[in-house]
Design a protein around this motif. Structure first.
Motif, PDB file in Angstrom:
ATOM      1  N   ALA A   1       0.839  -1.196   0.000  1.00 28.42           N
ATOM      2  CA  ALA A   1       0.000   0.000   0.000  1.00 28.42           C
ATOM      3  C   ALA A   1       0.871   1.241   0.000  1.00 28.42           C
ATOM      4  O   ALA A   1       1.959   1.251   0.589  1.00 28.42           O
ATOM      5  CB  ALA A   1      -0.927   0.004   1.213  1.00 28.42           C
ATOM      6  N   GLU A   2       0.396   2.265  -0.649  1.00 26.91           N
ATOM      7  CA  GLU A   2       1.122   3.528  -0.743  1.00 26.91           C
ATOM      8  C   GLU A   2       0.279   4.628  -0.101  1.00 26.91           C
ATOM      9  O   GLU A   2      -0.859   4.857  -0.490  1.00 26.91           O
ATOM     10  CB  GLU A   2       1.415   3.872  -2.203  1.00 26.91           C
ATOM     11  CG  GLU A   2       2.259   5.119  -2.402  1.00 26.91           C
ATOM     12  CD  GLU A   2       2.531   5.409  -3.863  1.00 26.91           C
ATOM     13  OE1 GLU A   2       3.460   6.192  -4.148  1.00 26.91           O
ATOM     14  OE2 GLU A   2       1.811   4.868  -4.728  1.00 26.91           O
TER      15      GLU A   2
ATOM     16  N   SER B   1      -4.557   4.637   2.252  1.00 25.98           N
ATOM     17  CA  SER B   1      -3.586   4.252   1.233  1.00 25.98           C
ATOM     18  C   SER B   1      -4.254   3.707  -0.022  1.00 25.98           C
ATOM     19  O   SER B   1      -5.439   3.394  -0.039  1.00 25.98           O
ATOM     20  CB  SER B   1      -2.635   3.194   1.795  1.00 25.98           C
ATOM     21  OG  SER B   1      -3.350   1.996   2.066  1.00 25.98           O
ATOM     22  N   VAL B   2      -3.445   3.593  -1.053  1.00 27.13           N
ATOM     23  CA  VAL B   2      -3.853   2.958  -2.301  1.00 27.13           C
ATOM     24  C   VAL B   2      -3.144   1.617  -2.371  1.00 27.13           C
ATOM     25  O   VAL B   2      -1.931   1.532  -2.197  1.00 27.13           O
ATOM     26  CB  VAL B   2      -3.468   3.823  -3.518  1.00 27.13           C
ATOM     27  CG1 VAL B   2      -3.810   3.095  -4.813  1.00 27.13           C
ATOM     28  CG2 VAL B   2      -4.162   5.174  -3.457  1.00 27.13           C
ATOM     29  N   LYS B   3      -3.898   0.546  -2.582  1.00 24.47           N
ATOM     30  CA  LYS B   3      -3.295  -0.772  -2.646  1.00 24.47           C
ATOM     31  C   LYS B   3      -2.579  -0.944  -3.975  1.00 24.47           C
ATOM     32  O   LYS B   3      -3.138  -0.661  -5.036  1.00 24.47           O
ATOM     33  CB  LYS B   3      -4.360  -1.857  -2.467  1.00 24.47           C
ATOM     34  CG  LYS B   3      -5.196  -1.705  -1.197  1.00 24.47           C
ATOM     35  CD  LYS B   3      -4.321  -1.631   0.051  1.00 24.47           C
ATOM     36  CE  LYS B   3      -5.128  -1.464   1.316  1.00 24.47           C
ATOM     37  NZ  LYS B   3      -5.758  -0.145   1.466  1.00 24.47           N
ATOM     38  N   VAL B   4      -1.344  -1.407  -3.924  1.00 24.17           N
ATOM     39  CA  VAL B   4      -0.516  -1.589  -5.108  1.00 24.17           C
ATOM     40  C   VAL B   4       0.230  -2.910  -4.998  1.00 24.17           C
ATOM     41  O   VAL B   4       0.423  -3.440  -3.895  1.00 24.17           O
ATOM     42  CB  VAL B   4       0.495  -0.435  -5.273  1.00 24.17           C
ATOM     43  CG1 VAL B   4      -0.204   0.891  -5.484  1.00 24.17           C
ATOM     44  CG2 VAL B   4       1.443  -0.366  -4.075  1.00 24.17           C
ATOM     45  N   PRO B   5       0.697  -3.459  -6.113  1.00 27.62           N
ATOM     46  CA  PRO B   5       1.581  -4.625  -6.023  1.00 27.62           C
ATOM     47  C   PRO B   5       2.887  -4.227  -5.324  1.00 27.62           C
ATOM     48  O   PRO B   5       3.336  -3.090  -5.435  1.00 27.62           O
ATOM     49  CB  PRO B   5       1.830  -4.989  -7.490  1.00 27.62           C
ATOM     50  CG  PRO B   5       0.719  -4.359  -8.250  1.00 27.62           C
ATOM     51  CD  PRO B   5       0.373  -3.099  -7.506  1.00 27.62           C
TER      52      PRO B   5
ATOM     53  N   PRO C   1       6.467   1.165  -6.000  1.00 29.43           N
ATOM     54  CA  PRO C   1       6.812   1.919  -4.789  1.00 29.43           C
ATOM     55  C   PRO C   1       5.676   1.855  -3.775  1.00 29.43           C
ATOM     56  O   PRO C   1       4.503   1.992  -4.126  1.00 29.43           O
ATOM     57  CB  PRO C   1       7.018   3.348  -5.316  1.00 29.43           C
ATOM     58  CG  PRO C   1       7.436   3.158  -6.748  1.00 29.43           C
ATOM     59  CD  PRO C   1       6.636   1.973  -7.222  1.00 29.43           C
ATOM     60  N   HIS C   2       6.036   1.670  -2.495  1.00 30.42           N
ATOM     61  CA  HIS C   2       4.999   1.501  -1.473  1.00 30.42           C
ATOM     62  C   HIS C   2       5.522   1.913  -0.106  1.00 30.42           C
ATOM     63  O   HIS C   2       6.734   2.076   0.095  1.00 30.42           O
ATOM     64  CB  HIS C   2       4.519   0.046  -1.436  1.00 30.42           C
ATOM     65  CG  HIS C   2       5.610  -0.944  -1.169  1.00 30.42           C
ATOM     66  ND1 HIS C   2       6.349  -1.523  -2.171  1.00 30.42           N
ATOM     67  CD2 HIS C   2       6.099  -1.453  -0.008  1.00 30.42           C
ATOM     68  CE1 HIS C   2       7.242  -2.342  -1.654  1.00 30.42           C
ATOM     69  NE2 HIS C   2       7.116  -2.324  -0.334  1.00 30.42           N
ATOM     70  N   ASP C   3       4.614   2.079   0.836  1.00 28.01           N
ATOM     71  CA  ASP C   3       4.945   2.446   2.218  1.00 28.01           C
ATOM     72  C   ASP C   3       4.600   1.334   3.198  1.00 28.01           C
ATOM     73  O   ASP C   3       5.102   1.322   4.321  1.00 28.01           O
ATOM     74  CB  ASP C   3       4.193   3.720   2.622  1.00 28.01           C
ATOM     75  CG  ASP C   3       4.483   4.886   1.699  1.00 28.01           C
ATOM     76  OD1 ASP C   3       5.635   5.345   1.683  1.00 28.01           O
ATOM     77  OD2 ASP C   3       3.561   5.314   0.973  1.00 28.01           O
TER      78      ASP C   3
END
Length: 260
Positions: free
Chosen positions: A170-171, A178-182, A186-188
């Motif tokens: 998630a970013e 947050s926005v869920k991402v692979p 880039p992620h947090d």
């Protein structure tokens, strides 16, 4: 420790909304679909209970792959087209088949960017005797604005050490916002584990009990994951409510604050 709690809709698509298939589409027919077939589905498709999207070659861009086809038998075959018992039966069948097909356990599958959706015959097809159901691996979930393309086959993609493109991160400053991402992007935050909150037949323990148990477990899990000797670290957790519990979900998700 600074927990960042989040509420996340379940990734369970029970397909209870009526579809707008063509009058002579495959969903009208009693002949069951086939496994191993790929399709270019879009998010709108998985909000519908039937699907007549034409198959595509799995070597071409596609967002869905059929991994299981089954049949409603016994009393289920006598139920109405939209009976809730059909969804409950399919959830168990598709979830078990999904884990086996991808090669991951329940925790890993829940933290994957991949989900599943199921489709049934149209009402016209049901009235004509069709009793099949179809389970598809999907490159995204019901909250996705668009689905990602899948490989030639998703069979076994979670075996061993899965590629980060199939794991959820998630970013954003908090898990909730947050926005869920692979995890390949880039992620947090990274979803690092899940906690089982009850058995299949257990009643819902209540929001407070679920959140407290989730928070305490995730605090310990993230500390161990980060290997931090100090108590000053960020962690997040996603817990679900009674609706998701009744749909079969018994797990919360733990998130570690990390860009790795």
């Amino acid at each position: 420790m600074r927990p960042a709690a989040a509420l996340l809709s379940a990734l369970l698509v029970l397909g209870t909304v009526a579809a707008c298939g063509s009058e002579s589409g495959p969903s009208d027919l009693s002949t069951p679909p086939k496994t191993g077939v790929c399709r270019a589905l879009v998010p709108e498709d998985i909000t519908r209970s039937t699907n007549d999207t034409l198959p595509v070659d799995c070597s071409s861009p596609h967002t869905a792959e059929t991994f299981l086809v089954g049949t409603f038998l016994g009393s289920l075959a006598e139920d109405d087209f939209d009976d809730a018992a059909l969804g409950a039966f399919v959830f168990d069948a598709c979830q078990a088949g999904f884990m086996k097909f991808l090669g991951g356990d329940e925790s890993l599958v829940k933290r994957s960017t991949l989900t599943w959706a199921w489709f049934r015959p149209s009402e016209k097809g049901w009235d004509s005797g069709a009793r099949w159901f179809r389970c598809d691996v999907i490159g995204g979930g019901e909250q996705s604005k668009k689905f990602v393309n899948l490989p030639l086959t998703t069979k076994g993609v979670l075996l061993g050490r899965p590629d980060d493109q199939w794991l959820t991160c998630a970013e954003g400053p908090t898990v909730a916002g947050s926005v869920k991402v692979p995890c390949s992007e880039p992620h947090d935050w990274r979803a690092i584990s899940t906690i089982v909150l009850g058995k299949e037949d257990d009643p819902y323990p209540g929001d407070h009990a679920v959140e407290v148990k989730t928070r305490e477990f995730c605090s310990d899990q993230v500390a161990a994951y980060l290997n931090y000797p100090v108590l000053d670290y960020d962690f997040g957790y996603t817990w679900f409510h009674e609706g998701e519990w009744k749909a079969g979900n018994r797990r919360s998700v733990c998130w570690a604050k990390t860009d790795q």
